[in-house]
Design a protein around this motif. Structure first.
Motif, mmCIF file in Angstrom:
data_model
loop_
_atom_site.group_PDB
_atom_site.id
_atom_site.type_symbol
_atom_site.label_atom_id
_atom_site.label_comp_id
_atom_site.label_asym_id
_atom_site.label_seq_id
_atom_site.Cartn_x
_atom_site.Cartn_y
_atom_site.Cartn_z
ATOM 1 N N ARG A 1 20.770 57.122 44.197
ATOM 2 C CA ARG A 1 20.697 57.939 45.414
ATOM 3 C C ARG A 1 20.098 59.328 45.146
ATOM 4 N NH1 ARG A 1 20.038 56.903 49.608
ATOM 5 N NH2 ARG A 1 21.708 57.399 51.053
ATOM 6 N N GLU B 1 23.085 61.717 54.751
ATOM 7 C CA GLU B 1 23.035 60.817 53.594
ATOM 8 C C GLU B 1 23.644 61.497 52.375
ATOM 9 O OE1 GLU B 1 19.359 58.541 52.671
ATOM 10 O OE2 GLU B 1 18.657 59.435 54.557
ATOM 11 N N ASN C 1 31.401 59.443 48.846
ATOM 12 C CA ASN C 1 31.674 58.209 48.109
ATOM 13 C C ASN C 1 32.059 58.482 46.662
ATOM 14 O OD1 ASN C 1 31.545 56.053 49.861
ATOM 15 N ND2 ASN C 1 29.304 55.981 49.846
ATOM 16 N N ASN D 1 27.336 61.575 52.556
ATOM 17 C CA ASN D 1 27.955 60.288 52.255
ATOM 18 C C ASN D 1 27.991 60.011 50.754
ATOM 19 O OD1 ASN D 1 28.715 59.613 54.789
ATOM 20 N ND2 ASN D 1 26.903 58.359 55.245
ATOM 21 N N VAL D 2 26.934 60.404 50.077
ATOM 22 C CA VAL D 2 26.922 60.198 48.623
ATOM 23 C C VAL D 2 28.064 61.004 47.992
ATOM 24 C CG1 VAL D 2 25.621 60.553 46.488
ATOM 25 C CG2 VAL D 2 24.453 59.714 48.537
ATOM 26 N N ASP E 1 25.143 52.830 50.974
ATOM 27 C CA ASP E 1 26.432 53.492 50.763
ATOM 28 C C ASP E 1 27.605 52.536 50.889
ATOM 29 O OD1 ASP E 1 25.140 55.971 50.447
ATOM 30 O OD2 ASP E 1 24.903 56.082 52.642
ATOM 31 N N PHE F 1 28.073 54.793 57.351
ATOM 32 C CA PHE F 1 27.363 54.451 56.112
ATOM 33 C C PHE F 1 26.097 53.661 56.383
ATOM 34 C CE2 PHE F 1 31.441 54.380 53.329
ATOM 35 C CZ PHE F 1 31.379 55.763 53.200
ATOM 36 N N TYR G 1 25.086 54.664 41.094
ATOM 37 C CA TYR G 1 24.880 55.120 42.470
ATOM 38 C C TYR G 1 24.284 56.539 42.480
ATOM 39 C CZ TYR G 1 26.610 56.418 47.226
ATOM 40 O OH TYR G 1 26.759 56.844 48.516
#
Ligand code: ME8
Length: 639
Positions: free
Chosen positions: A426, A440, A447, A443-444, A382, A378, A422
């Motif tokens: 993002r 990235e 999450n 990861n978004v 994140d 992360f 978020y």
């Protein structure tokens, strides 16, 4: 040693009439607590039930022309199913004071206290409030009426057994002082202390001339006072005298929830009964506030009761549970309005939670080909959600241990709102444009899926269908089993999601508008989802449009813009509430043909079930009903 079973109770309700959302309020709260403790891996014993004896029920039954037992059997059956069933109440025992084991327990308690010299026979002369089933001395009456409910009282003079409460006054005061948690919230503790300090009188605990109740052992002229009988239910339901092993594990109650009007019974009479029996006292009695209609308490006798089953039919069980648990902080009074429920539905359930799920799954679908990607190490942006989730895991636990149910839900919503933010921060649709930012983006998406999974666990004591629905869309078939599953990080990446229906189709909140389930979600800034506003022919065909004729029209009381219309659709008459009052005189509408949206989900508007919507065109201040240019038979399809 085995751990103590966590024991929670609600009052046992009078089956004198159907119950309303005030009763549901206590029972849903107890259910949420019970589910929370089960989730934490504890053994739980959750009891609710019905208080079936006494003069009030006996009188009601006679008025209806049936025996008291027949009268209560019918209402109790209804309370168990559909009422508690439709609200998902997960009780472990439903106790009825007409149960055989309860009779045995009450009579043994009476004999036991008699032998100890805590009960004696004398004569009672004073007043009785029938609706509250409460004895009052002359000096306590207010303007000659019941000091609790303000209703008239009746004179009673008869032989009676008395419970020597006065003997325990000092011990009771000391117990309250030594156990600050015993009575909650603390404002009620002070009230009870003042009551005790004013002096305790012995309590009349039997009635003559009433045959609907548990007989005093060896003196069948007397039946035991309904409150003495009712309070003992908490012992019966825990297995006192009949299931000693259970009783050893369950006793004493950890939390007893009651409405504030019966705190006195539960924090003075009840604990003194237990002291006299040498039994441990409940750990906490929590007196919550009332649901009000305007300024008055909602109650069966005031005729302003709202039916929980009708609400669950319109809004679904989870919306009703959510409203009851979230809207009124537990302890305070709160006004009930259906508008507030609808608003909460749209804002919290449809917008915040429903949108989070649909946006997240749509993006996993589009940018991850339906598979939860990552996670990769992360970056700073994140880390916030996992950290917040860990904090909220603790906060929810803490709030629940203090019975702050609304606060606990508020904590979960911090996480839900943070996840929505978020997404905006993002902007995954921008990350997707740049192949160098693939990790990235992964990861978004990771999450978001992981936060939703955690939310499904955290919400599971409160909402009973939604957590499963969230999990199904995330591709999980296992129901939530343990609170520890709310620890962040269980998804590994690689799981396939299954997109589904919106969790809570938005309601149209404009006055006069019928609900529009499935209406488009509020415009999203993320240009990622929508291409253009086209719908397919199949989409259009889902809307069932029919010709109908208005047969009756009248204004809806208290609403500026609403008319209540009776529309014949070729098969039946249906009620449609429509916001056209400013434009039409109701009388002129009778006979008018209309185009009806016939398959719209019915909604309650100002307490009226509206089953459809009329088409009307509007421009500025002008509004005109849409109708066929020449008369058509009712039921004709419009396409
Ligand atoms: O009192 N707001 O039964 P009951 C919030 N049988 N809660 C409400 C409410 C309202 N407007 N109206 C009712 C009795 N309640 C006795 C209890 S216990 C040993 C015997 C809830 O049918 C609240 O929990 O009148 C209140 O205390 C209870 O229903 C009263 O139910």
């Amino acid at each position: 040693m085995t751990e103590k079973t966590w024991y929670v109770t609600t009052p046992i309700y009078y089956p004198s009439d159907n119950l309303h959302i005030g009763h549901a309020y206590t029972t849903v709260a107890a259910d949420a607590l019970a589910r929370f403790h089960r989730l934490k891996g504890e053994e739980v014993w959750f009891v609710t039930g019905t208080d079936e004896h006494g003069q009030k029920i006996s009188q009601k039954a006679h008025e209806t022309g049936v025996s008291p037992k027949e009268f209560v059997d019918k209402i109790v059956g209804f309370i168990q199913n559909p009422l508690w069933q439709s609200l998902g109440i997960s009780y472990d025992r439903f106790i009825r004071t007409t149960d055989w084991d309860h009779k045995r327990v009450v009579q043994s308690i009476f004999e036991n206290l008699w032998e100890r010299g805590d009960i004696y026979k004398g004569e009672y002369e004073g007043w009785y409030c029938l609706p509250d089933e409460t004895f009052w001395t002359e000096s306590k009456l207010v303007d000659g009426n019941c000091p609790d409910c303000g209703r008239p009282v009746e004179r009673v003079k008869q032989a009676s057994y008395f419970f020597k409460m006065s003997r325990y006054q000092d011990r009771m005061i000391q117990h309250i002082l030594d156990h600050p948690d015993f009575i909650q919230p603390s404002s009620r503790r002070n009230e009870m202390l003042s009551f005790l300090e004013a002096g305790l009188e012995d309590l009349s605990i039997s009635r003559t001339g009433l045959d609907w109740g548990i007989e005093v052992p060896n003196d069948p002229e007397h039946v035991i006072y309904v409150w003495f009988d009712a309070l003992s239910n908490y012992l019966t339901a825990a297995g006192y005298l009949t299931e000693p092993e259970r009783f050893a594990r369950v006793w004493p109650p950890d939390v007893q929830l009651v409405g504030k009007e019966i705190v006195r019974f539960h924090t003075i009479i009840w604990p003194i009964m237990l002291m006299a029996l040498d039994l441990p006292l409940p750990r906490r009695v929590f007196g919550h506030g009332w649901l009000l209609i305007g300024d008055t308490k909602m109650s069966k006798s005031r005729g302003n009761a709202v039916d929980p089953i009708a609400l669950t039919k319109t809004y679904g069980v989870d919306a009703v549970r959510y409203y009851l648990l979230r809207e009124v902080p537990f302890g305070a009074d709160g006004s009930y309005t259906e508008d507030a429920l609808r608003l909460l539905f749209n804002v919290d359930l449809a917008n915040d939670l429903g949108n989070l799920l649909s946006r997240s799954t749509a993006m996993i679908d589009r940018f991850g080909q339906g598979v939860i990607p990552g996670p990769h190490p992360f970056g700073p942006l994140d880390r916030h959600l996992p950290q917040l989730a860990a904090e909220i895991y603790e906060q929810v636990d803490q709030a629940m241990s203090q019975l702050l149910i609304s606060d606990a839900i508020g904590q979960i919503y911090r996480l839900i709102r943070a996840a929505n933010k978020y997404i905006e921060d993002r902007a995954p649709w921008n990350l997707a444009k740049d192949p160098a930012r693939q990790e990235e983006l992964d990861n978004v998406l990771y999450n978001l899926a992981e936060t939703l999974r955690v939310v499904s666990v955290l919400l599971s004591p409160f909402l009973i269908e939604t957590p499963e629905k969230i999990r199904r869309q995330l591709g999980m078939d296992q129901p939530v089993q343990s609170y520890r599953e709310a620890i962040y990080g269980a998804f590994q990446g690689g799981e396939r999601i299954r997109r589904g229906e919106p969790l809570f189709p938005r309601l149209d909140l404009r006055e006069g508008a019928t609900a529009e389930p499935g209406a488009p979600e509020p415009a999203q800034k993320s240009a990622d989802m929508s291409q253009a506003n086209y719908i397919s022919l199949d989409d259009f065909k889902k809307v069932e449009l029919k010709v109908g004729t208005i047969r009756q029209a009248e204004a809806v009381k208290g609403a500026d813009r609403l008319l209540k219309l009776t529309v014949f659709d070729g098969e039946r008459e249906r009620t449609v509430v429509s916001g056209i009052k400013a434009h039409y005189d109701p009388q002129t509408l009778v006979g008018q043909q209309v185009v009806l949206v016939a398959n719209l989900k019915p909604v309650l508007l100002r307490g009226i079930l509206s089953e459809g919507m009329l088409l009307a065109g509007s421009a500025g201040q002008q509004l005109s009903i849409v109708a066929p240019s020449s008369r058509l038979p009712e039921g004709a399809r419009v396409k």
